[in-house]
Motif scaffolding. Structure first.
Motif, short mmCIF file in Angstrom:
data_model
loop_
_atom_site.label_atom_id
_atom_site.label_comp_id
_atom_site.label_asym_id
_atom_site.label_seq_id
_atom_site.Cartn_x
_atom_site.Cartn_y
_atom_site.Cartn_z
N MET A 35 3.58 -13.62 -4.72
CA MET A 35 2.77 -12.73 -5.55
C MET A 35 2.17 -11.64 -4.68
O MET A 35 1.51 -11.93 -3.67
CB MET A 35 1.67 -13.52 -6.25
CG MET A 35 2.17 -14.32 -7.43
SD MET A 35 0.81 -14.97 -8.43
CE MET A 35 1.72 -15.51 -9.88
N LEU A 36 2.39 -10.38 -5.08
CA LEU A 36 1.93 -9.23 -4.31
C LEU A 36 1.19 -8.26 -5.22
O LEU A 36 1.54 -8.10 -6.40
CB LEU A 36 3.12 -8.49 -3.68
CG LEU A 36 4.02 -9.26 -2.72
CD1 LEU A 36 5.21 -8.40 -2.31
CD2 LEU A 36 3.25 -9.69 -1.48
N SER A 37 0.19 -7.60 -4.64
CA SER A 37 -0.53 -6.57 -5.40
C SER A 37 -1.09 -5.53 -4.45
O SER A 37 -1.91 -5.84 -3.58
CB SER A 37 -1.68 -7.20 -6.20
OG SER A 37 -2.33 -6.22 -6.98
N VAL A 38 -0.60 -4.30 -4.58
CA VAL A 38 -1.23 -3.18 -3.88
C VAL A 38 -2.40 -2.75 -4.75
O VAL A 38 -2.22 -2.23 -5.86
CB VAL A 38 -0.23 -2.02 -3.67
CG1 VAL A 38 -0.95 -0.84 -3.02
CG2 VAL A 38 0.94 -2.48 -2.81
N THR A 39 -3.59 -2.99 -4.25
CA THR A 39 -4.77 -2.87 -5.09
C THR A 39 -6.01 -2.54 -4.27
O THR A 39 -6.07 -2.84 -3.07
CB THR A 39 -5.01 -4.19 -5.85
OG1 THR A 39 -6.21 -4.07 -6.62
CG2 THR A 39 -5.14 -5.36 -4.90
N THR A 58 -1.56 -3.40 4.23
CA THR A 58 -1.76 -4.85 4.20
C THR A 58 -0.57 -5.55 3.58
O THR A 58 -0.05 -6.55 4.13
CB THR A 58 -3.03 -5.19 3.40
OG1 THR A 58 -4.16 -4.61 4.06
CG2 THR A 58 -3.22 -6.69 3.29
N VAL A 59 -0.10 -5.05 2.46
CA VAL A 59 1.01 -5.69 1.77
C VAL A 59 2.31 -5.50 2.55
O VAL A 59 3.12 -6.43 2.66
CB VAL A 59 1.13 -5.15 0.34
CG1 VAL A 59 2.36 -5.73 -0.37
CG2 VAL A 59 -0.14 -5.49 -0.46
N ALA A 60 2.51 -4.32 3.11
CA ALA A 60 3.72 -4.09 3.91
C ALA A 60 3.77 -5.02 5.12
O ALA A 60 4.83 -5.57 5.45
CB ALA A 60 3.78 -2.63 4.37
N ALA A 61 2.64 -5.20 5.78
CA ALA A 61 2.59 -6.10 6.94
C ALA A 61 2.94 -7.52 6.53
O ALA A 61 3.64 -8.24 7.27
CB ALA A 61 1.21 -6.05 7.58
N ALA A 62 2.49 -7.94 5.36
CA ALA A 62 2.79 -9.29 4.89
C ALA A 62 4.28 -9.46 4.61
O ALA A 62 4.87 -10.49 4.93
CB ALA A 62 1.97 -9.60 3.64
N THR A 81 2.78 -1.46 -6.25
CA THR A 81 3.43 -2.53 -5.50
C THR A 81 4.95 -2.38 -5.54
O THR A 81 5.63 -2.54 -4.52
CB THR A 81 3.03 -3.90 -6.06
OG1 THR A 81 1.60 -3.99 -6.12
CG2 THR A 81 3.56 -5.02 -5.18
N LEU A 82 5.48 -2.06 -6.71
CA LEU A 82 6.92 -1.88 -6.83
C LEU A 82 7.39 -0.68 -6.03
O LEU A 82 8.46 -0.73 -5.39
CB LEU A 82 7.30 -1.71 -8.31
CG LEU A 82 8.80 -1.67 -8.63
CD1 LEU A 82 9.49 -2.93 -8.13
CD2 LEU A 82 9.00 -1.52 -10.14
#
Length: 284
Positions: A193-197, A243-247, A273-274
């Motif tokens: 589960m991912l969220s750019v937020t 943060t999400v890219a690093a994950a 996110t998409l």
């Protein structure tokens, strides 16, 4: 590592098809569909395969206990033929609360059941059993596996595993070592589960309210305990683009062959996110 989309929203059939089409337009490699108690994921995969050329379609996962392996093989091979052999079949025994509580079937000895089921299923998919579907190639088979015994079965009898709620550290320290011990070049597909937020805590709270009950299912409880977490919502990757890219990069470094992006948050956050997933899809 490949990036795909995990389509968990089962509220509307056309929406699922459109989500897969949008994923393909963003350069994502696959779209996987879940089985809860609504849409049949293999039927949805066939419809998506017809509507969205080129994208891999998969299930994550079809429950084994309610479906005889001969019947599942026939349906899977039909979908494979209908989609130009773009199907990956993810299967799993599900959970005692569902199999016994909803279907009224025995959940006795799930590991033994899974081993016998996979043995029969692979024979039927290969054409050496009862099922014959002209033009269909045997789809790759993934097993949902989190514990040591199931990971061994995935390595021995399937083409890899599909996981949920696993951190990158768990993939590196637990999933890969155990499946690599018995398999050569297994596929390790991690649904995340991912969220750019700009509101990560709120997103996690929303998911905890909707899906927190899953934290008490025994296989997930064991996984969360291993990860030092109390709720499945704690596994969400939420924050800004960096943060999400690093994950996502961390999952690649951990040995995941695929990340299935499960979009959470509001519509704007899902779009962000998409977009990020699409940007990363060609660089990993």
């Amino acid at each position: 590592m490949r990036i795909g989309l995990y389509v968990g929203d089962q509220s509307d059939l056309q929406s699922q098809i459109e989500q897969a089409r949008t994923a393909a337009e963003h350069g994502l490699a696959s779209a996987f569909f879940s089985q809860v108690l609504a849409w049949d994921p293999l039927t949805v995969a066939a419809l998506v395969g017809a509507a969205v050329p080129g994208i891999e379609v998969g299930t994550a996962v079809v429950q084994t206990y309610p479906r005889h392996p001969i019947s599942l093989a026939g349906q899977a091979l039909t979908v494979a033929a209908a989609t130009g052999n773009r199907l990956t079949l993810g299967i799993g025994p599900s959970h005692k609360q569902i199999i016994e509580g909803v279907y009224g079937l025995s959940y006795d000895q799930p590991a033994r059941h899974t081993r016998a089921y996979l043995t029969a299923l692979r024979a039927e998919l290969s054409g050496t059993g009862h099922v014959q579907v002209p033009g269909a190639q045997p789809p790759r088979v993934l097993l949902s596996a989190l514990g040591p015994v199931m990971l061994r079965i995935a390595g021995e009898l399937a083409d890899g595993t599909v996981t949920v709620w696993t951190t990158a550290a768990t993939v590196a320290d637990h999933i890969r070592p155990r499946i690599d011990a018995v398999a050569k070049d297994p596929r390790v597909v991690a649904a995340v589960m991912l969220s750019v937020t700009d509101r990560p805590d709120t997103v996690r709270q929303e998911v905890a309210g909707a899906l927190g009950f899953a934290s008490d299912l025994p296989s997930y409880r064991a996984l969360l305990d291993r990860q030092g977490q109390s709720n499945v919502a704690e596994t969400i990757i939420a924050g800004d683009e960096d943060t999400v890219a690093a994950a996502i990069h961390a999952y690649a470094d951990a040995g995941a062959t695929d990340v299935l992006v499960s979009l959470v948050g509001n519509s704007a956050e899902k779009a962000r996110t998409l977009n990020l997933a699409g940007e990363l899809a060609g660089s990993l």
